[in-house]
Design a protein around this motif. Sequence first.
Motif, PDB file in Angstrom:
ATOM      1  N   MET A 564       0.842  -1.188   0.000  1.00  0.00           N
ATOM      2  CA  MET A 564       0.000   0.000   0.000  1.00  0.00           C
ATOM      3  C   MET A 564       0.885   1.249   0.000  1.00  0.00           C
ATOM      4  O   MET A 564       1.923   1.290   0.668  1.00  0.00           O
ATOM      5  CB  MET A 564      -0.929  -0.009   1.224  1.00  0.00           C
ATOM      6  CG  MET A 564      -2.100   0.941   1.122  1.00  0.00           C
ATOM      7  SD  MET A 564      -3.509   0.458   2.161  1.00  0.00           S
ATOM      8  CE  MET A 564      -2.750   0.127   3.739  1.00  0.00           C
ATOM      9  N   PHE A 565       0.448   2.263  -0.770  1.00  0.00           N
ATOM     10  CA  PHE A 565       1.223   3.497  -0.868  1.00  0.00           C
ATOM     11  C   PHE A 565       0.273   4.668  -1.056  1.00  0.00           C
ATOM     12  O   PHE A 565      -0.598   4.655  -1.928  1.00  0.00           O
ATOM     13  CB  PHE A 565       2.200   3.435  -2.040  1.00  0.00           C
ATOM     14  CG  PHE A 565       2.932   4.719  -2.299  1.00  0.00           C
ATOM     15  CD1 PHE A 565       3.824   5.233  -1.368  1.00  0.00           C
ATOM     16  CD2 PHE A 565       2.730   5.420  -3.485  1.00  0.00           C
ATOM     17  CE1 PHE A 565       4.502   6.424  -1.609  1.00  0.00           C
ATOM     18  CE2 PHE A 565       3.408   6.607  -3.739  1.00  0.00           C
ATOM     19  CZ  PHE A 565       4.293   7.103  -2.791  1.00  0.00           C
ATOM     20  N   GLU A 566       0.432   5.701  -0.200  1.00  0.00           N
ATOM     21  CA  GLU A 566      -0.362   6.912  -0.313  1.00  0.00           C
ATOM     22  C   GLU A 566       0.434   7.962  -1.072  1.00  0.00           C
ATOM     23  O   GLU A 566       1.617   8.187  -0.801  1.00  0.00           O
ATOM     24  CB  GLU A 566      -0.731   7.437   1.074  1.00  0.00           C
ATOM     25  CG  GLU A 566      -1.695   8.616   1.011  1.00  0.00           C
ATOM     26  CD  GLU A 566      -2.106   9.106   2.399  1.00  0.00           C
ATOM     27  OE1 GLU A 566      -3.165   9.739   2.512  1.00  0.00           O
ATOM     28  OE2 GLU A 566      -1.357   8.843   3.369  1.00  0.00           O
ATOM     29  N   GLN A 583      -0.454   7.432   7.121  1.00  0.00           N
ATOM     30  CA  GLN A 583      -1.103   6.420   7.950  1.00  0.00           C
ATOM     31  C   GLN A 583      -1.244   5.099   7.190  1.00  0.00           C
ATOM     32  O   GLN A 583      -1.099   4.024   7.754  1.00  0.00           O
ATOM     33  CB  GLN A 583      -2.486   6.908   8.392  1.00  0.00           C
ATOM     34  CG  GLN A 583      -3.266   5.914   9.249  1.00  0.00           C
ATOM     35  CD  GLN A 583      -2.611   5.673  10.590  1.00  0.00           C
ATOM     36  OE1 GLN A 583      -2.436   6.577  11.386  1.00  0.00           O
ATOM     37  NE2 GLN A 583      -2.229   4.437  10.856  1.00  0.00           N
ATOM     38  N   PHE A 584      -1.493   5.198   5.889  1.00  0.00           N
ATOM     39  CA  PHE A 584      -1.656   3.987   5.088  1.00  0.00           C
ATOM     40  C   PHE A 584      -0.332   3.240   4.956  1.00  0.00           C
ATOM     41  O   PHE A 584      -0.283   2.010   5.111  1.00  0.00           O
ATOM     42  CB  PHE A 584      -2.204   4.341   3.697  1.00  0.00           C
ATOM     43  CG  PHE A 584      -3.614   4.839   3.701  1.00  0.00           C
ATOM     44  CD1 PHE A 584      -4.678   3.956   3.635  1.00  0.00           C
ATOM     45  CD2 PHE A 584      -3.885   6.194   3.776  1.00  0.00           C
ATOM     46  CE1 PHE A 584      -5.985   4.409   3.634  1.00  0.00           C
ATOM     47  CE2 PHE A 584      -5.189   6.663   3.774  1.00  0.00           C
ATOM     48  CZ  PHE A 584      -6.239   5.782   3.715  1.00  0.00           C
ATOM     49  N   ASP A 585       0.738   3.979   4.663  1.00  0.00           N
ATOM     50  CA  ASP A 585       2.038   3.330   4.507  1.00  0.00           C
ATOM     51  C   ASP A 585       2.496   2.712   5.810  1.00  0.00           C
ATOM     52  O   ASP A 585       3.026   1.590   5.848  1.00  0.00           O
ATOM     53  CB  ASP A 585       3.075   4.343   4.020  1.00  0.00           C
ATOM     54  CG  ASP A 585       2.701   4.944   2.672  1.00  0.00           C
ATOM     55  OD1 ASP A 585       1.763   4.423   2.041  1.00  0.00           O
ATOM     56  OD2 ASP A 585       3.341   5.932   2.261  1.00  0.00           O
ATOM     57  N   THR A 628      -7.103   7.595  11.764  1.00  0.00           N
ATOM     58  CA  THR A 628      -7.420   6.582  12.772  1.00  0.00           C
ATOM     59  C   THR A 628      -7.695   5.249  12.102  1.00  0.00           C
ATOM     60  O   THR A 628      -8.451   5.176  11.133  1.00  0.00           O
ATOM     61  CB  THR A 628      -8.652   6.997  13.591  1.00  0.00           C
ATOM     62  OG1 THR A 628      -8.422   8.273  14.182  1.00  0.00           O
ATOM     63  CG2 THR A 628      -8.930   5.971  14.693  1.00  0.00           C
ATOM     64  N   VAL A 629      -7.095   4.205  12.619  1.00  0.00           N
ATOM     65  CA  VAL A 629      -7.316   2.863  12.092  1.00  0.00           C
ATOM     66  C   VAL A 629      -8.513   2.233  12.801  1.00  0.00           C
ATOM     67  O   VAL A 629      -8.601   2.261  14.026  1.00  0.00           O
ATOM     68  CB  VAL A 629      -6.062   1.983  12.280  1.00  0.00           C
ATOM     69  CG1 VAL A 629      -6.337   0.557  11.821  1.00  0.00           C
ATOM     70  CG2 VAL A 629      -4.887   2.574  11.529  1.00  0.00           C
ATOM     71  N   GLN A 630      -9.465   1.687  11.996  1.00  0.00           N
ATOM     72  CA  GLN A 630     -10.651   1.043  12.549  1.00  0.00           C
ATOM     73  C   GLN A 630     -10.556  -0.463  12.362  1.00  0.00           C
ATOM     74  O   GLN A 630     -10.366  -0.946  11.242  1.00  0.00           O
ATOM     75  CB  GLN A 630     -11.929   1.560  11.869  1.00  0.00           C
ATOM     76  CG  GLN A 630     -12.268   3.001  12.202  1.00  0.00           C
ATOM     77  CD  GLN A 630     -13.566   3.430  11.545  1.00  0.00           C
ATOM     78  OE1 GLN A 630     -13.924   2.941  10.481  1.00  0.00           O
ATOM     79  NE2 GLN A 630     -14.288   4.336  12.186  1.00  0.00           N
TER      80      GLN A 630
END
Length: 1240
Positions: A564-566, A583-585, A628-630
């Motif tokens: 994954m890469f933002e 946050q994604f990376d 925020t990670v859910q």
Amino acid sequence: MRLPFRGRPASRRWSSSRAASSSTSSLLALSTLVSTASAAIEFTEASTAKLDLENLGQVGIAGDFSGISLVQYEGQTETPFSTNGSESLLAQLPNGQFVPIVSTDASIRAMCQFVRSSGEIEGVVIGGNFTSLDGEESQGIAIFNPNTTEITPLEGLSGQVNALLCDQDTDTVYIGGNFKTGGSTNAIAYDGETGWKDLGFAGFNGPVSTITKTSGGKLVFGGSFTGLGNTSFATSDDDLQVINLGAANISSELASTTDGFSDPSNIICKDDFSTEGSGSTWLMQDQSLGSWEANFGFGFQPTKLRLYNTHLDGRGTKTWRFTVIPDNGIMNFTYIDPADGVNKSCTSECPLSDNSTVTFQDFFFVNRVGMDGFRIDISEFYGAGAGFNGIQLFQEDVFAYAINDFNAATCAGVDNGSSATTTGPWETSPSLNASSQYLTADLTGTINADSAAVTFSPRIRESGHYSVNMYTPGCLQDNTCSTRGQVNITVNSESGVDPKVLSLYQTNNYHKYDQVFFGFLEAGTFQPTVVMTPLAGQGLSEMTIVAQRVGFTHINSTGGLNGMFEFDPNDTEIDDDDFTDSQFDTLSTGFSSGSAVNTLVTSGDVTYIGGNFSSDSVQNIIAVNDDTVQNLDGGLNGEVNSLYLNNTSLYVGGDFSNTRDEAVDGLSNVAVYSTSDNSFSALGAGLDGPVLKVVPVKMSVGDENQEVVITFTGDFAAINAFDDNPEVAVDGFAAWVPSKSNWLTNLSGNVPGLSGILCASLIDLPDGDSLLAGSVASSQIGANGAAALYGDGDVLGGFPVQLNPTKTDSNSTVTKREVAIASNVTGVATGAFYTNNDNNVTILAGHFDATATNGTTVRNLIFIDAENDNELTGIGSTISEDSTFVALGISDDTLFAGGDVSGTADDAEVGGIISYNLADRTLNNIPALSGANGTVSSIAVRPNNPEVYVGGSFDNAGELGCPGVCFYSTDLQQWDRPGVNLQGSAHCLMWSSDTVLVAGGSLIVNNTSTFLARYDTDRMSWDTFAGASSIPGPVEVVVPASSDGSQAWVAGRNNSTGEAYLMKYDGSNWNDVSDILVDGTEVRSLQMFTVTDSHDDTDLVDKNRVLMLMGHIVIPDTGDTASVAFYDGSSLHAYALTTSSRNTAGTISRIFTEKANFFESSGGNMPLVFVVLIGLAISLALVALIVIAGVIMDRIRKKREGYVPAPTSMYDRGSGLQRIPPAELLENLGRERDGPPQIR
């Protein structure tokens, strides 16, 4: 705007070579694709027949189908969905059906609507692994204009597109997949004005599967990558593969005439390139400029050229250029100048040092360009002339060629070069339009993995992560498209690990490659291999398999990413060393090694992530809300392949069985997550195999309002049973109806049918239009074997029954002409309506099973009682379940049902026919038919008579000799023979009057063979039908062509050609109209119908009639098929289409009606009492008018003549009138009258 289905404008192309120079002029023509948002897709209505059904009562359709549609629009066909890997772009007709508007040779994996920031629509961007759209070459990506159906291929991309994101804010399309284009790998952008543009980084080192845009305007790429770009390898000779110059055809121009120095092959494949002299050096003629050339039988993309200059006698090459063959392009290079160590570049005059201490110089290609030959043109030399001492060419990717001569083992001087071994009938094919020559095997008979095989063994020097791609030549160039199929690919990657097995289609029109493996390959003592074999079980009697090459690309596994890469499109520079700001990376780096993100969906501030990943707290599915990670219930216990968010319902498809905590039952490969309740729920009990795609469609389910239906495509074979819903067999496709909380196939009533493959959709186009990508077969009504017809024959409905076709005994000897429809009958063959004594029972007959109201299984003959809540019953278990019924007849309350029937009734043997009391629901005892095949093809109840005539293949009725045709008297309850001069087999019967029966088949009348005969009940004798000698084969169908029965239509199969024929008897002559029947047509039945809209009058068909043909009808000109077609005396038109659960076109065997008033129009059937009353009223009105007119005329006459009324008072009459006594008036009554007056 109309979408034409043929004659689409020629496609336009845009080449990536112009994008490399950032030219904007090349994209100016694309501006013509712009359309307004108000335009909508429209379709042209098809020619149809408005049937006058009012006098027919209830109307039913019987056949072997799982779905049925009426032809209402051009483009409707009953073509099954494709199983050869090809797909289509699909549009939705106003009646809800889906039709292809653009065809491809492979799959469409992604679509997006490209709308500019100004609101102008560029079109729909289509991406996939196809090589052509509507036959036009288009490698993986194109723009489709829905308003013109024009296709614009975006040239320059090589590989597959998996993901698309059309960003209206930036006028940009972001593209991800497994491809190479320009200076980027697996990801690139397309600008509506300037064309291809880099992202600011060189793509990814692994394939991209999905792209989404967050609420903050950033892009998130998901896939199987670990870093940006892929340039960290291929820096040393060990990471490069030597291109086998020894397999090339080497030539030169103006070579030296000195022995030992003239051969241009002296300088290739040398054990020691420092060796100089005769046989080791190539020289040119003194004081001459010439060239050295190599032409190959295969293509390649070189990355480095190594040249060894000669220093013999002060000679040498000073400047040169590299020309590509066949394009004649001059390549750009970078090199390190040995004189000063500075990195420099060159193009048309690249220098070589004359320093004898410089053994060789390396020149690196600036651009990757495919070629199958090159030429080195020498422009300047040292000393007396030019020459070389050696030449080597390298490429980054490792290739193993099916033609082993192309592999580099001997020429490169290494012991473990790439190689290939083959088994089977392989032959070398020319490259034509492919990148290299390849192997072809033509297989016949039983085709399986033992029929042919190629084992590719690559030269892998270093263990690591590799992308493995299989290259396949197109089928158009060698005319093998009709015999291409699927192949099995087995990748043996490392010791102790099970091989990966997958299948690939080779039906691509043009050259392509597919990624067959992405992961770790072991080098050293273990030899990785890729094995290609034919896929068994494809049902092909002939198959062409091709093998060209397999490429192995070393992947950088230390890039700091993990699937994954933002990316911020506004950033001009990318820091490829620090990904902690995203946050994604950061989230993905916490996943286990080798993770993959397969699907991303964004709604508002929340992005949902699905794939194959895990960490301490999450597994395979998670969400990010801003920063925020859910945690979504801890995730699912298997891989997530696809997501679709519909309001607050997130539909999930993959390979899982429950949540991570095993908290929810029924999550078998599909699930729905409530974003409002934060919980997973089951969709029924799920599916029995993995799901690959979740795709929404809009459909009308049970009413006219469209709703979003969720479709699932994957590797599953059944919808699991749940609640009162049994398991349903499917073929990798299922549709969930949220409003019904059930699968589409479980719903009853007038619901549509849908099957096939769906990979992508756009359901919110302007004006509510939809576009789908895949290959589907759709129908207006999903009904098995039976449907109802209403209105003007333009409305379909279903019967309240779920039928399951069953196969007949494969050992049956019954042939098509011995039973009215084909052997191995499945589905419903015929039907009837029983309406005596206020009953309303629908009777369906054929070979099928169903579940009765009481829960038992009933087979082959069923009754649906509409007056008793549609109670479903059968005939009991004494009739063999292997029986097949093809003919029905009702006499009063007795049903006669015939076919290939056996069993017992009232302890008596049954043969060919049964008698059933519809009032008492009991089987009657009727003597069996026997001899010949003992089968019945047709039943005809004599009009106004208790006799029931039966035709078929039999010799006896009980003890009575009665060949071919026999009749049963319901009064006497016994069989009798109609005449004694008929033999043979009857296939069809028709009453042309109350006393004349017409029989068709293979008959013998008075010891003379005939195909059509007539029986006169008054004379009790058979005759050959007038002119029957002109009929070319046994008559299988006969129906009246006129109301008085004097004319008839017949159909059958020509004995000489085997093709179907159609003829009409007009009362005196036979008219052959077989020319309207195209090869492949099979006529099951015929029927004349009255229509409400007249057509042009013809000699064959009256203007208010049409002839319906049922079966498998090929429509002339188009070649499309229909299950029902109508003939208006001039041409044949499709009327009804069907599909089957076997993914073939279905068939319709018969249209059955409650009444047989086929020649009566709805306006001419008024009851007699009303006719009399109306006539009386008209008569009285006419009399009144006459009286009134007379009075008026009399008054006018008198007025004209001066008429004055006489006095009416007593006074006016005057006193001169005297009263006469009554006696004087009456006294002379009895006297004789005087004679007539006489002249005297």
